[in-house]
Design a protein around this motif. Structure first.
Motif, short mmCIF file in Angstrom:
data_model
loop_
_atom_site.label_atom_id
_atom_site.label_comp_id
_atom_site.label_asym_id
_atom_site.label_seq_id
_atom_site.Cartn_x
_atom_site.Cartn_y
_atom_site.Cartn_z
N LYS A 1 0.83 -1.21 0.00
CA LYS A 1 0.00 0.00 0.00
C LYS A 1 0.86 1.25 0.00
CE LYS A 1 -4.09 -1.77 2.42
NZ LYS A 1 -4.87 -1.70 3.68
N ASN A 2 0.35 2.30 -0.65
CA ASN A 2 0.93 3.63 -0.58
C ASN A 2 -0.10 4.57 0.04
OD1 ASN A 2 3.26 2.77 -1.96
ND2 ASN A 2 2.29 3.13 -3.94
N VAL A 3 0.37 5.68 0.61
CA VAL A 3 -0.52 6.67 1.22
C VAL A 3 -0.26 8.03 0.59
CG1 VAL A 3 -1.17 7.89 3.33
CG2 VAL A 3 -0.70 5.44 3.41
N LEU A 4 -1.35 8.73 0.27
CA LEU A 4 -1.27 10.09 -0.27
C LEU A 4 -2.10 11.02 0.61
CD1 LEU A 4 -0.68 12.24 -2.46
CD2 LEU A 4 -2.67 11.34 -3.72
N PHE A 5 -1.43 11.99 1.25
CA PHE A 5 -2.11 13.01 2.04
C PHE A 5 -2.31 14.24 1.16
CE2 PHE A 5 0.14 10.59 5.35
CZ PHE A 5 -0.87 10.38 6.27
N MET A 6 -3.54 14.77 1.13
CA MET A 6 -3.83 15.94 0.30
C MET A 6 -4.53 17.01 1.13
SD MET A 6 -5.31 13.91 -3.05
CE MET A 6 -6.33 12.85 -2.02
N SER A 7 -3.94 18.21 1.14
CA SER A 7 -4.55 19.30 1.90
C SER A 7 -3.82 20.61 1.65
CB SER A 7 -4.50 19.00 3.40
OG SER A 7 -5.01 20.09 4.14
N SER A 8 -4.55 21.73 1.79
CA SER A 8 -3.90 23.04 1.84
C SER A 8 -3.78 23.48 3.29
CB SER A 8 -4.73 24.07 1.06
OG SER A 8 -6.03 24.18 1.61
N GLY A 9 -4.20 22.60 4.22
CA GLY A 9 -4.09 22.88 5.65
C GLY A 9 -3.01 22.03 6.28
N ASN A 10 -3.23 21.61 7.53
CA ASN A 10 -2.19 20.84 8.23
C ASN A 10 -2.73 19.63 8.97
OD1 ASN A 10 -3.53 22.00 10.36
ND2 ASN A 10 -1.73 22.99 11.26
#
Length: 453
Positions: free
Chosen positions: A428-437
């Motif tokens: 598995k791979n993980v992708l975090f997406m956000s303009s925040g934190n």
């Protein structure tokens, strides 16, 4: 020359203040809150206000220019005092134009890809030893600041934002630069708090094209139908140069650009980034850079901060973080990681953070954007609802908007951490997406939990 910044803590504002101080200007500023990294940047350069807050008594007749940040409201006490004294007041894009009106101005616009294209052009120019100034919305490797303004550089590269210039100048920032060379990467509805309809949003890009200097150049993405339509209906006396997604291959996790000179190994990946590269290439052609020089320079480009940025990897699994938050960016980032790692499952985690993404009507724009993710997670920090004074969004609403009944929804950072910790990282791979934190979560520490360290 004495310049005062109202809301000096903004990401571009503090960098512009530093650039002017380096140029020899007398710079002062104020703000009610200053967060990192702006606080450290200003302190290191001797520009951190001695006291936070607005102090109209600091606005005096000997100030040559006041630069007003978007964070400051129209009734700001310092702004009101500056108006009473009849001082010259600029938004930051208007002031950048004043500093750069005798330079060749390259302005990169579009709903997505602006930062990456701008940074690609900057990287190539730097590698080739060209003299240039710049304004970019992210910290880039090899560049100390996000803004550089000098007296002698003949060229400036500007990331052109379509958001409003200031509380008293309601025009999109990119209109104020009067580009000699402009680029539009694509159009996808955003900023609904100031452009409540799609057509109003598209209209800003029509005006952007019309703002290009006569006999200037528009570089545009021919793969984007909305951009194509605007270009077809424009009769301005400008050059128009379209670009398309170039040919490329992927071999063992590395993307290769196909060229007449052979294949060029890249350190970036994803169709959207290859499209961005084509746009940067076209701009560089107009700046007199040869294909050979561009290809040689672009191979060492590692990407802009937080744009499909590598976080960690272990035993064949990898974690990325991305600034993606708008629907088109979310879809493009997920598709890119899936295409790059076709044999691995993808856990895609998006934080809905902006005013637009937390609007239930706009939320429908996310329909099927996470379709390619094997596991889809949506996180909304419960504090965001209170800060923006809007009612919480129910899990069912999220599932309908994304068209996925299996979406996992969290509104508490600790619960999200618990979920990541119990994942099996194998394959598995993980992708975090956000303009925040992500509610203050440390993504490196969270990656360690994912890898079961």
């Amino acid at each position: 020359m004495r310049v005062h910044f109202i809301a000096i803590g903004g990401s571009v504002m503090n960098n512009l203040a530093i650039a002017l101080a380096n140029k020899g200007y007398l710079v002062s500023g104020s703000d009610d809150f200053i967060y990192e990294p702006s606080r450290t940047n200003l302190t290191k350069n001797g520009l951190m206000p001695e006291q936070l807050g607005w102090h109209p008594e600091r606005i005096t007749e000997d100030i040559n220019a006041v630069v007003l940040g978007m964070h400051a409201k129209a009734d700001n006490p310092e702004l009101v005092r500056a108006q009473e004294l009849g001082l010259q007041i600029y938004s930051y894009p208007a002031y950048i134009y004043e500093q750069a009106k005798d330079k060749t101005r390259v302005v990169v616009g579009g709903s997505h890809g602006k930062t990456t294209i701008t940074s690609m052009i900057m990287h190539v120019l730097k590698e080739l030893g060209r003299s240039f100034d710049y304004v970019v919305g992210a910290k880039l490797e090899g560049f100390e600041t996000m803004v550089k303004i000098t007296k002698d550089a003949p060229l400036i590269i500007i990331e052109g934002d379509e958001y409003l210039a200031s509380a008293i100048d309601r025009r999109p920032k990119f209109l104020l630069y009067h580009a000699n060379i402009a680029l539009i990467s694509g159009i996808a509805w955003d900023h609904i708090n100031v452009f409540p309809t799609y057509q109003e949003y598209v209209e800003q890009f029509k005006l952007f094209i019309e703002s290009i200097e006569e006999k200037g150049t528009l570089v545009y993405n021919k793969d984007d139908k909305e951009v194509q339509n605007l270009v077809s209906n424009n009769n301005s006396n400008i050059n128009k140069h379209g670009y398309k997604l170039p040919e490329f291959t992927i071999n063992k996790g590395v993307s290769y650009l196909k060229t007449s000179k052979g294949e060029i190994a890249l350190q970036i990946f994803g169709k959207h980034n290859l499209s961005n590269l084509a746009g940067a290439f076209t701009v560089c052609e107009w700046l007199g850079i040869s294909r050979e020089d561009f290809y040689q320079a672009i191979g060492s480009f590692k990407g802009a901060a937080r744009r499909l940025e590598y976080v960690a990897d272990y035993a064949g699994s990898v974690v990325y973080k991305d600034f993606a938050h708008s629907p088109s960016k979310v879809r493009a980032s997920i598709d890119a990681v899936k295409e790059q790692y076709p044999n691995s499952k993808l856990v895609a985690i998006i934080e809905l953070h902006t005013f637009s993404s937390l609007n239930e009507e706009f939320l429908q724009e996310y329909f099927d954007t996470m379709k390619q993710a094997d596991e889809a997670v949506v996180f909304i920090d419960q504090n965001s609802f209170r800060q923006k004074n809007i009612k919480p969004i129910e899990a069912l609403t999220i599932k309908k908007a994304f068209n996925r009944d299996d979406i996992i929804y969290f509104n508490d950072a600790q619960n999200l951490e618990g979920y990541i910790s119990q994942l099996d990282p194998q394959g598995k791979n993980v992708l975090f997406m956000s303009s925040g934190n992500f509610g203050g979560i440390n993504l490196v520490n969270l990656s360690d939990k994912f890898f079961n360290f």
